[in-house]
Write an enzyme that holds these catalytic residues in place. Structure first.
Site, PDB file in Angstrom:
ATOM      1  N   ARG A 101       0.876  -1.181   0.000  1.00  0.00           N
ATOM      2  CA  ARG A 101       0.000   0.000   0.000  1.00  0.00           C
ATOM      3  C   ARG A 101       0.903   1.218   0.000  1.00  0.00           C
ATOM      4  NH1 ARG A 101      -5.307   1.419   3.573  1.00  0.00           N
ATOM      5  NH2 ARG A 101      -6.126   0.051   1.946  1.00  0.00           N
ATOM      6  N   HIS A 128      -7.464   0.813  -6.412  1.00  0.00           N
ATOM      7  CA  HIS A 128      -7.699  -0.012  -5.221  1.00  0.00           C
ATOM      8  C   HIS A 128      -8.364  -1.315  -5.689  1.00  0.00           C
ATOM      9  CE1 HIS A 128      -7.936  -1.167  -1.186  1.00  0.00           C
ATOM     10  NE2 HIS A 128      -8.778  -0.287  -0.692  1.00  0.00           N
ATOM     11  N   GLN A 131     -10.218  -3.852  -3.332  1.00  0.00           N
ATOM     12  CA  GLN A 131     -11.518  -3.354  -2.903  1.00  0.00           C
ATOM     13  C   GLN A 131     -12.579  -3.703  -3.954  1.00  0.00           C
ATOM     14  OE1 GLN A 131     -12.305  -1.670   0.093  1.00  0.00           O
ATOM     15  NE2 GLN A 131     -14.326  -2.235  -0.661  1.00  0.00           N
ATOM     16  N   ASP A 219     -17.313   7.079  -1.237  1.00  0.00           N
ATOM     17  CA  ASP A 219     -16.042   6.966  -0.521  1.00  0.00           C
ATOM     18  C   ASP A 219     -15.723   8.358   0.021  1.00  0.00           C
ATOM     19  OD1 ASP A 219     -13.554   6.137   0.426  1.00  0.00           O
ATOM     20  OD2 ASP A 219     -12.560   6.304  -1.517  1.00  0.00           O
ATOM     21  N   CYS A 259     -16.501   1.704   0.832  1.00  0.00           N
ATOM     22  CA  CYS A 259     -15.322   0.854   1.063  1.00  0.00           C
ATOM     23  C   CYS A 259     -14.854   0.939   2.514  1.00  0.00           C
ATOM     24  CB  CYS A 259     -14.214   1.267   0.108  1.00  0.00           C
ATOM     25  SG  CYS A 259     -13.689   2.966   0.330  1.00  0.00           S
ATOM     26  N   ARG A 287     -13.678  -8.672   1.726  1.00  0.00           N
ATOM     27  CA  ARG A 287     -12.253  -8.446   1.459  1.00  0.00           C
ATOM     28  C   ARG A 287     -11.461  -9.723   1.776  1.00  0.00           C
ATOM     29  NH1 ARG A 287     -10.224  -3.251   1.459  1.00  0.00           N
ATOM     30  NH2 ARG A 287      -8.394  -4.333   0.674  1.00  0.00           N
TER      31      ARG A 287
HETATM   32  N1  NVA Z   1      -9.956   6.681  -1.291  1.00  0.00           N
HETATM   33  C1  NVA Z   1      -9.567   6.275   0.038  1.00  0.00           C
HETATM   34  C2  NVA Z   1      -9.790   4.813   0.222  1.00  0.00           C
HETATM   35  C3  NVA Z   1      -9.486   4.292   1.595  1.00  0.00           C
HETATM   36  C4  NVA Z   1      -9.696   2.829   1.707  1.00  0.00           C
HETATM   37  C5  NVA Z   1      -8.114   6.630   0.261  1.00  0.00           C
HETATM   38  O1  NVA Z   1      -7.295   6.449  -0.652  1.00  0.00           O
HETATM   39  O2  NVA Z   1      -7.780   7.111   1.354  1.00  0.00           O
HETATM   40  N1   CP Z   2     -11.319  -0.181   2.449  1.00  0.00           N
HETATM   41  C1   CP Z   2     -10.043  -0.222   2.883  1.00  0.00           C
HETATM   42  O1   CP Z   2      -9.093  -0.433   2.112  1.00  0.00           O
HETATM   43  O2   CP Z   2      -9.899  -0.027   4.210  1.00  0.00           O
HETATM   44  P1   CP Z   2      -8.538   0.171   5.014  1.00  0.00           P
HETATM   45  O3   CP Z   2      -7.963   1.488   4.625  1.00  0.00           O
HETATM   46  O4   CP Z   2      -8.945   0.094   6.442  1.00  0.00           O
HETATM   47  O5   CP Z   2      -7.591  -0.941   4.629  1.00  0.00           O
END
Ligand code: NVA
Ligand code: CP
Length: 300
Positions: A101, A128, A131, A219, A259, A287
């Site tokens: 990540r 993502h 997801q 989101d 998500c 997930r």
């Molecule tokens: N769009 C959000 C998703 C978190 C799971 C982010 O990138 O922070």
């Molecule tokens: N939806 C998702 O990726 O959640 P986290 O940021 O908690 O991993």
């Protein structure tokens, strides 16, 4: 099949359907005793915080018989300037796969190019895909199909939206995105999906997007890394909120997805996220099942 899972389009439509089928078998518990990854080690390299991705991968890896090694990249030599390329070459000598990540999507591309082992995208600024796998599984469970299901995505054209656009191409979802001008999804991703025959439309009014929708999805307005834009974004996105009034314009049996983590009172109200139409907790559970199916397919 591609060695890596950096974007959803690393899969063909057939591979995506095979994965969803396998994930639901795993969820039903039919194969609970099988440990196909016994003796293997998977690295989880995280540059950003996480609840679902980290814990679902860690648990799923354990359930498949392997060990997960979680590393906050600040604790690695990467944080002191060791290159991504050298890191990839070294980790490939120890591990059987890497979940990462991070911020720039180019970082995971570089990692994947230099690691001889599978690299899985646990979220970048652009995509993502893990997801989107869980999202597709959830829609399949709740609506019985993916093809022609009308999904209205309300809010920021971010990583989650980009991966849903790619999901539309692989599954036949009918996606309508309502976002403010200038906050559209990635143009190249849109072009690729539209030229491949995906059904995706962008509109500016949330009310227009939710008409006849089977699924409403949102989101956060402020993704990780955008913390300096909080006040500006809150103003721009104010009308892109899933609330009871907006939900009442969709089909009466519409489901609500997010998500997570949710910013209650911003992109979604308490009333909606806690309503019987909300499936966000099932979505989060999925997930685990989809990622186990993914690991089974990729890790040799
Ligand atoms: N769009 C959000 C998703 C978190 C799971 C982010 O990138 O922070
Ligand atoms: N939806 C998702 O990726 O959640 P986290 O940021 O908690 O991993």
């Amino acid at each position: 099949m591609n060695k890596d899972f950096l974007t959803l389009l690393d899969f063909s439509s057939e591979e995506m359907h095979t994965l969803l089928q396998r994930a639901s078998e795993l969820k039903s518990g039919k194969e609970s005793a099988s440990c196909p990854l016994i003796g293997k080690s998977i690295g989880l390299l995280f540059d950003k915080t996480s609840t679902r991705t980290r814990i679902s991968f860690q648990t799923g890896i354990y359930q498949l018989g392997a060990q997960a090694i979680y590393i906050n990249t600040k604790d690695m030599q990467l944080g002191r300037g060791e290159t991504v390329e050298d890191t990839a070459r070294v980790l490939a000598r120890y591990l059987h796969g890497i979940v990462i990540r991070t911020y720039a999507h180019s970082t995971i591309e570089k990692l994947a190019e230099n690691a001889g082992i599978p690299v899985i995208n646990g979220l970048t600024d652009l995509h993502h895909p893990c997801q989107a796998l869980a999202d597709a599984m959830t829609i399949m469970e709740k609506k019985g199909q993916l093809k022609d299901v009308r999904l209205a995505y309300i809010g920021d054209g971010n990583n989650v939206a980009n991966s849903l656009i790619e999901a539309a191409l692989l599954t036949g979802l009918d996606l309508v995105i309502a976002c403010p001008r200038g906050y559209d999804p990635d143009r190249k991703i849109m072009e690729r999906v539209l030229s491949g025959g995906g059904r995706v439309r962008i509109v500016s009014e949330p009310e227009e997007a939710v008409r006849d929708a089977d699924v409403l999805y949102t989101d956060t307005w402020i993704s990780m890394g955008q913390e300096r834009e909080v006040e500006r974004r809150k103003k721009i996105f104010a009308k892109y909120q899933i609330n009871q009034k907006l939900l009442s314009l969709a089909r009466p049996d519409a489901i609500v997805m997010h998500c997570l983590p949710a910013h209650r009172g911003e992109e979604i109200t308490d009333e909606v996220i806690d309503s019987p139409q909300s499936v966000v907790i099932d979505q989060a559970e999925n997930r685990l099942h989809t990622q186990k199916a993914l690991l089974e397919m990729l890790i040799k």
